[in-house]
Design an enzyme around this catalytic site. Structure first.
Site, short mmCIF file in Angstrom:
data_model
loop_
_atom_site.label_atom_id
_atom_site.label_comp_id
_atom_site.label_asym_id
_atom_site.label_seq_id
_atom_site.Cartn_x
_atom_site.Cartn_y
_atom_site.Cartn_z
N GLU A 150 -10.44 5.44 3.85
CA GLU A 150 -10.96 4.31 4.60
C GLU A 150 -9.83 3.30 4.79
O GLU A 150 -8.83 3.35 4.08
CB GLU A 150 -12.09 3.64 3.81
CG GLU A 150 -11.64 2.69 2.69
CD GLU A 150 -10.91 3.36 1.53
OE1 GLU A 150 -11.06 4.59 1.36
OE2 GLU A 150 -10.19 2.65 0.81
N LYS A 190 0.81 -1.22 0.00
CA LYS A 190 0.00 0.00 0.00
C LYS A 190 0.85 1.28 0.00
O LYS A 190 0.44 2.29 -0.55
CB LYS A 190 -0.94 0.02 1.21
CG LYS A 190 -1.95 -1.13 1.18
CD LYS A 190 -3.36 -0.62 1.18
CE LYS A 190 -4.37 -1.70 0.86
NZ LYS A 190 -4.26 -2.93 1.66
N SER A 202 1.78 -9.79 -0.74
CA SER A 202 1.41 -8.38 -0.67
C SER A 202 1.72 -7.71 0.67
O SER A 202 1.92 -6.51 0.73
CB SER A 202 -0.07 -8.19 -1.01
OG SER A 202 -0.88 -9.03 -0.22
C1 LIG Z 1 -5.14 -4.07 1.47
C2 LIG Z 1 -4.43 -5.34 1.26
C3 LIG Z 1 -4.82 -6.25 0.26
C4 LIG Z 1 -6.04 -6.06 -0.57
O1 LIG Z 1 -6.05 -4.94 -1.38
P1 LIG Z 1 -5.79 -5.00 -2.92
O2 LIG Z 1 -6.18 -3.66 -3.40
O3 LIG Z 1 -6.67 -6.08 -3.49
O4 LIG Z 1 -4.37 -5.31 -3.12
C5 LIG Z 1 -4.05 -7.37 0.06
N1 LIG Z 1 -2.96 -7.63 0.82
C6 LIG Z 1 -2.57 -6.80 1.81
C7 LIG Z 1 -1.38 -7.14 2.62
C8 LIG Z 1 -3.29 -5.63 2.06
O5 LIG Z 1 -2.89 -4.82 3.03
#
Ligand SMILES: *Cc1c(COP(=O)(O)O)cnc(C)c1O
Length: 400
Positions: free
Chosen positions: A117, A95, A384
């Site tokens: 949000e 993010k 992610s």
């Molecule tokens: C917010 C988040 C997601 C989901 O958001 P996407 O917009 O689909 O990437 C996935 N993995 C992590 C670690 C997150 O913080």
């Protein structure tokens, strides 16, 4: 398949095929158009590009490594699993890539407050950090249920100097947090910037957040070629709104040989109401200012959704994903809560990497597929985020 089929996307109305666009009150359109213009202007400038590149390198710690998860691959018993380590970024997830972009844009536009949000709290933490760095006040709206579940992130948001608004309406999770943040934004769209946390919302957000996240795939594509001498056979990522996924996928869209798979949360099962499998079971609809697949009732109202991973708990999905599904370029599959927990523990105990519950969905689907694929096949998975925020929750859930 040529580049031409995907770029430039979206068109000048913000449409990805029949999805996306800008379905907002007319009085808001002016403020949103100003964001589009400011973004189009700023993204071309060397000053902005240099400032962002410098921060991504020296503040976030990019490039994040690609790691060959050998023990996890052996355990799955087939294909090789490679992890793009977005979990190692400053603030613990992908993010921060777009939060820095949005915070710099807010500064450039002279905005007085950034509003957003957050679901799992990752967007809240990343945005709070970016706003602290850039020197702009920040206000985060978060559902009560998520606040209880994601305590470490809640505390970080406060320490970073951001105002946290607890949302106690509706399902008290992500969708209601978006509604609440949007209402606050509407009170003064000239002076505020709504920093959307994924590739969702009205144009230009799906395109802008994607552009900021694209670096994931750009790096990973190079890294895989360096490490293995070729492109990966598969690229996989979990899908909430779809930002980490599109960030990885974009670099591979024109590579015909690369199969691309998004992984949605099927929660307690696709045959129960407790899932958030929008691409799999949703129908075209509108939510939060854009058109996409949507989990909806017969009146077009968004259904309450559920996932063990707060960050995946959203009834809509980024418009570009809908388009990529319809043209058959990306396939969307699911992983359940149980599969997610299993992958969470496996990655922790076989590799010493504690993943975010969101990311564990992608790992689960990759391991499930790897079993049936030859050892020479390479699966690239976007990890992610990291699981510090989920550790207490999982330990309690599994009685550790
Ligand atoms: C917010 C988040 C997601 C989901 O958001 P996407 O917009 O689909 O990437 C996935 N993995 C992590 C670690 C997150 O913080």
């Amino acid at each position: 398949m040529s580049n031409q089929s995907f770029l430039p996307m979206p068109d000048h109305n913000g449409m990805f095929g029949e999805y996306g666009g800008s379905i907002i009150p007319p009085e808001l359109q002016k403020a949103i158009d100003e964001i589009t213009l400011a973004y189009e202007e700023i993204r071309q400038t060397d000053v902005f590009k240099e400032e962002l590149r410098d921060l991504l390198k020296h503040y976030v710690g990019r490039p994040s490594p690609v790691y060959h998860a050998k023990r996890l691959s052996d355990d799955a018993g087939g294909a090789q699993i490679w992890l793009k380590r977005e979990d190692l970024n400053h603030t613990g997830a992908h993010k921060i890539n777009h939060c820095l972009g949005e915070a710099l844009l807010a500064k450039h536009m002279g905005k007085k407050k950034v509003i957003a949000e957050t679901g799992a709290g990752q967007h809240g933490v990343a945005l709070s950090a970016a706003c602290a760095l850039v020197g702009i006040p920040c206000e985060i709206h978060m559902g009560e249920i998520d606040i209880a579940k994601e305590h470490p992130n809640v505390v970080k948001i406060k320490i970073l100097g951001c105002k946290l608004i607890s949302v106690d309406r509706g399902t008290r999770t992500l969708k209601d947090a978006v509604d609440s943040a949007f209402e606050e934004y509407l009170t003064n769209p000239q002076d505020y910037l709504y920093a959307i946390g994924s590739v969702v919302g009205p144009h230009p957000f799906p395109a802008m957040v994607r552009d900021f996240q694209q670096i994931i795939g750009e790096e990973a594509r190079k890294q895989m070629i360096e490490r293995t001498g070729r492109l990966p056979d598969y690229a996989m990522a979990c899908i909430g709104g779809g930002s980490n996924a599109i960030g990885l996928f974009t670099a591979f869209l024109s590579d015909e040989s690369v199969k691309i798979i998004g992984v949605e949360p099927s929660g307690k099962g696709l045959d129960t109401p407790d899932h958030a499998a929008t691409m799999t079971l949703g129908k075209p609809g509108a939510l939060h200012g854009f058109k996409s697949y949507l989990l909806q009732d017969e009146n077009g109202q968004p259904l309450p959704v559920y996932s063990i991973a707060s960050g995946l708990d959203y009834p809509g999905v980024g418009p570009q994903h809908c388009y990529l599904k319809d043209i058959g370029r990306v396939e969307y599959t699911t992983a359940t809560d149980d599969e997610c927990l299993d992958a969470f523990m496996k990655l922790s105990r076989l590799e010493g990497i504690i993943p975010a519950l969101e990311s564990a969905h992608a790992v689960a689907a990759a391991a499930r597929m790897a079993k049936y694929l030859p050892k020479t096949t390479n699966i690239l998975v976007n990890l992610s985020g990291r699981g510090d925020k989920d550790a207490d929750f999982v330990a309690e859930k599994l009685g550790l």
